[in-house]
Motif scaffolding. Sequence first.
Motif, mmCIF file in Angstrom:
data_model
loop_
_atom_site.group_PDB
_atom_site.id
_atom_site.type_symbol
_atom_site.label_atom_id
_atom_site.label_comp_id
_atom_site.label_asym_id
_atom_site.label_seq_id
_atom_site.Cartn_x
_atom_site.Cartn_y
_atom_site.Cartn_z
ATOM 1 N N HIS A 183 -3.898 54.607 -1.660
ATOM 2 C CA HIS A 183 -3.774 55.974 -2.176
ATOM 3 C C HIS A 183 -5.116 56.723 -2.222
ATOM 4 O O HIS A 183 -5.193 57.908 -1.871
ATOM 5 C CB HIS A 183 -3.147 55.892 -3.575
ATOM 6 N N HIS A 242 -6.439 60.153 -0.281
ATOM 7 C CA HIS A 242 -7.008 61.384 -0.853
ATOM 8 C C HIS A 242 -8.221 61.834 -0.026
ATOM 9 O O HIS A 242 -8.397 63.014 0.253
ATOM 10 C CB HIS A 242 -7.441 61.153 -2.305
ATOM 11 N N SER A 275 -9.352 62.410 -9.490
ATOM 12 C CA SER A 275 -7.920 62.467 -9.809
ATOM 13 C C SER A 275 -7.716 62.090 -11.272
ATOM 14 O O SER A 275 -8.670 61.968 -12.041
ATOM 15 C CB SER A 275 -7.156 61.512 -8.893
ATOM 16 N N GLY A 276 -6.439 61.892 -11.633
ATOM 17 C CA GLY A 276 -6.137 61.535 -13.020
ATOM 18 C C GLY A 276 -6.584 60.120 -13.358
ATOM 19 O O GLY A 276 -6.829 59.801 -14.521
ATOM 20 N N GLY A 277 -6.706 59.263 -12.362
ATOM 21 C CA GLY A 277 -7.065 57.873 -12.627
ATOM 22 C C GLY A 277 -8.393 57.445 -12.042
ATOM 23 O O GLY A 277 -8.897 56.376 -12.367
ATOM 24 N N GLY A 307 -10.045 63.711 -14.210
ATOM 25 C CA GLY A 307 -8.737 64.274 -14.578
ATOM 26 C C GLY A 307 -8.377 63.915 -16.018
ATOM 27 O O GLY A 307 -7.841 64.745 -16.760
ATOM 28 N N GLU A 308 -8.705 62.686 -16.412
ATOM 29 C CA GLU A 308 -8.458 62.278 -17.803
ATOM 30 C C GLU A 308 -9.314 63.113 -18.751
ATOM 31 O O GLU A 308 -8.866 63.463 -19.844
ATOM 32 C CB GLU A 308 -8.888 60.819 -17.979
ATOM 33 N N PHE A 355 -10.256 66.147 -18.326
ATOM 34 C CA PHE A 355 -9.561 67.435 -18.464
ATOM 35 C C PHE A 355 -8.340 67.285 -19.381
ATOM 36 O O PHE A 355 -8.154 68.072 -20.308
ATOM 37 C CB PHE A 355 -9.109 67.952 -17.091
ATOM 38 N N ASP A 356 -7.526 66.280 -19.100
ATOM 39 C CA ASP A 356 -6.263 66.139 -19.838
ATOM 40 C C ASP A 356 -6.502 65.795 -21.315
ATOM 41 O O ASP A 356 -5.811 66.306 -22.199
ATOM 42 C CB ASP A 356 -5.384 65.062 -19.182
ATOM 43 N N PRO A 376 0.325 68.049 -18.153
ATOM 44 C CA PRO A 376 -1.077 67.737 -17.892
ATOM 45 C C PRO A 376 -1.958 68.951 -18.176
ATOM 46 O O PRO A 376 -1.690 70.050 -17.691
ATOM 47 C CB PRO A 376 -1.086 67.384 -16.406
ATOM 48 N N GLY A 433 -5.122 69.663 -17.394
ATOM 49 C CA GLY A 433 -6.139 70.131 -16.436
ATOM 50 C C GLY A 433 -5.867 71.538 -15.917
ATOM 51 O O GLY A 433 -6.712 72.429 -16.039
ATOM 52 N N ASP A 456 -8.057 75.098 -16.606
ATOM 53 C CA ASP A 456 -8.451 75.930 -15.463
ATOM 54 C C ASP A 456 -8.008 77.379 -15.700
ATOM 55 O O ASP A 456 -8.781 78.331 -15.547
ATOM 56 C CB ASP A 456 -7.769 75.349 -14.212
ATOM 57 N N ALA A 511 -8.156 70.676 -7.167
ATOM 58 C CA ALA A 511 -7.410 71.939 -7.272
ATOM 59 C C ALA A 511 -8.066 72.870 -8.300
ATOM 60 O O ALA A 511 -7.712 74.045 -8.393
ATOM 61 C CB ALA A 511 -5.965 71.658 -7.679
ATOM 62 N N ASN A 512 -9.014 72.360 -9.071
ATOM 63 C CA ASN A 512 -9.636 73.161 -10.146
ATOM 64 C C ASN A 512 -10.486 74.295 -9.561
ATOM 65 O O ASN A 512 -11.404 74.053 -8.768
ATOM 66 C CB ASN A 512 -10.490 72.247 -11.032
ATOM 67 N N THR A 518 -3.348 67.539 -4.961
ATOM 68 C CA THR A 518 -2.649 66.654 -5.898
ATOM 69 C C THR A 518 -1.818 65.660 -5.084
ATOM 70 O O THR A 518 -1.764 65.738 -3.854
ATOM 71 C CB THR A 518 -1.762 67.475 -6.866
HETATM 72 O O1 KG4 Z 1 -4.504 63.185 -7.740
HETATM 73 P P1 KG4 Z 1 -3.546 63.515 -8.827
HETATM 74 O O2 KG4 Z 1 -2.445 64.498 -8.521
HETATM 75 O O3 KG4 Z 1 -2.862 62.222 -9.400
HETATM 76 C C1 KG4 Z 1 -3.533 61.030 -9.572
HETATM 77 O O4 KG4 Z 1 -3.611 60.247 -8.559
HETATM 78 O O5 KG4 Z 1 -4.063 60.843 -10.675
HETATM 79 O O6 KG4 Z 1 -4.417 64.061 -10.055
HETATM 80 C C2 KG4 Z 1 -3.838 64.445 -11.271
HETATM 81 C C3 KG4 Z 1 -4.938 64.998 -12.173
HETATM 82 C C4 KG4 Z 1 -4.466 65.282 -13.603
HETATM 83 O O7 KG4 Z 1 -5.412 64.745 -14.492
HETATM 84 C C5 KG4 Z 1 -4.463 66.815 -13.661
HETATM 85 O O8 KG4 Z 1 -4.706 67.335 -14.939
HETATM 86 C C6 KG4 Z 1 -5.596 67.132 -12.722
HETATM 87 O O9 KG4 Z 1 -5.442 66.230 -11.646
HETATM 88 N N1 KG4 Z 1 -5.528 68.524 -12.226
HETATM 89 C C7 KG4 Z 1 -6.408 69.471 -12.580
HETATM 90 C C8 KG4 Z 1 -5.980 70.661 -11.948
HETATM 91 N N2 KG4 Z 1 -4.843 70.387 -11.232
HETATM 92 C C9 KG4 Z 1 -4.580 69.058 -11.420
HETATM 93 N N3 KG4 Z 1 -7.498 69.404 -13.355
HETATM 94 C C10 KG4 Z 1 -8.202 70.533 -13.518
HETATM 95 N N4 KG4 Z 1 -7.854 71.720 -12.956
HETATM 96 C C11 KG4 Z 1 -6.765 71.835 -12.163
HETATM 97 N N5 KG4 Z 1 -6.441 72.994 -11.615
#
Ligand code: KG4
Length: 363
Positions: free
Chosen positions: A127, A131, A152-154, A179-180, A182-183, A194, A196, A200, A303-304, A331
């Motif tokens: 995965h 990315h 990413s989130g992880g 991502g964490e 942010f969340d 979520p 994040g 934004d 995406a931020n 994402t």
């Molecule tokens: O890559 P992804 O879709 O899933 C994982 O593999 O984790 O990433 C998800 C993460 C979440 O923490 C979400 O809050 C963050 O990406 N995210 C953002 C935005 N869009 C998604 N964080 C900040 N700003 C954004 N616009």
Amino acid sequence: MSGQIKESNEPSPPSRGTGGILAIESSCDETSAAICRDGNILSNIIAGQKVHEQYGGVVPELASRAHIQNIIPVVDAAVKKAGCNLGDIDAVAFTQSPGLIGSLLVGTQFAKSLALSLNKPLIAVHHMQAHVLANLIDDPRPSFPFLCLTVSGGHTQIVLCESPTKMRVIGETIDDAAGEAFDKSAKLLGLPYPGGPLIDKYAKEGNPKRFQFPEPQIPGLDFSFSGLKTSILYFLQNAGKTHVYKEEFLATEKEKEVFIKENLADLCASIQQRIVSILLNKLKKASIETGIKDICIAGGVSANSGLRKAFEEAGTKYNWNTFIPDFQYCTDNAGMIAITAYFKYLAGEFSDLSTTASARAEW
Ligand code: KG4
Ligand code: ZN
């Protein structure tokens, strides 16, 4: 588009086409399917899972169940949108790791069953590598070797990519992922999961210089975000009564609520600005250390809008060639699994039916 990489130092892939690759992504809470032909993404269908919103985070068991419900309609839609049928498929690709094991198992078992019934080869995809390779889907594309900040989130990683099938992590987070960060910050502000994308959104109206959250001093190319989260927690508990981020509780719950409400945009802008500066300072260091100036970002956090803008500005300032995937490939999505599978197909990297999903993955 041939799927070849412009100005690449790599040998050209074989000229024969790959036919169609059906790719499936189910590592977390998005069920996605894509069709790729000769390196072109013909469809990329993504079904999100709203069920987790009420719990403030992804509930693994609910995610697996939603994948089971979504996977057939999503694959069906991807095949239809691409204008083909299952008989046109030459290989079935799937996300094997890393991710939530129950979620991965749904995609893995589906892909294995389909490959078996169609008598076509299987391609297992990492995965996080996918990315990175999302940057090779559309023009303009980076030349090898390039750097990719994968957020990413992880995960939060700086990856040095030498070829589509050869890459290594040269820096990563020692605690929370971006991502964490942010969340979890959003959660402290009372925003739903979520958070994040919501940070934004509100940050667009706010002053990023209003609150100066500390930047951690971590050696090398590694990242840390847990200290930032703690400083935000203490700052909110003090309801802005002190600019020193220490463990004091100078405010009541009510005062804290009012403080957040009145300053939400500035808080979001300041938090986002700090997360972005932590990321870009390390990326700058990585570029200096490796001498590489083709630089990409990838993963959900790419995406931020604050990160995208600051990344482009850094590109101008430091003379980088910058690359960001289209929003739909930032994402989680199967398009990135499909492009990775395309390169594995060309390299002859197939898996057999004994392949199993894995929550963790080696690079
Ligand atoms: O890559 P992804 O879709 O899933 C994982 O593999 O984790 O990433 C998800 C993460 C979440 O923490 C979400 O809050 C963050 O990406 N995210 C953002 C935005 N869009 C998604 N964080 C900040 N700003 C954004 N616009
Ligand atoms: Zn992801």
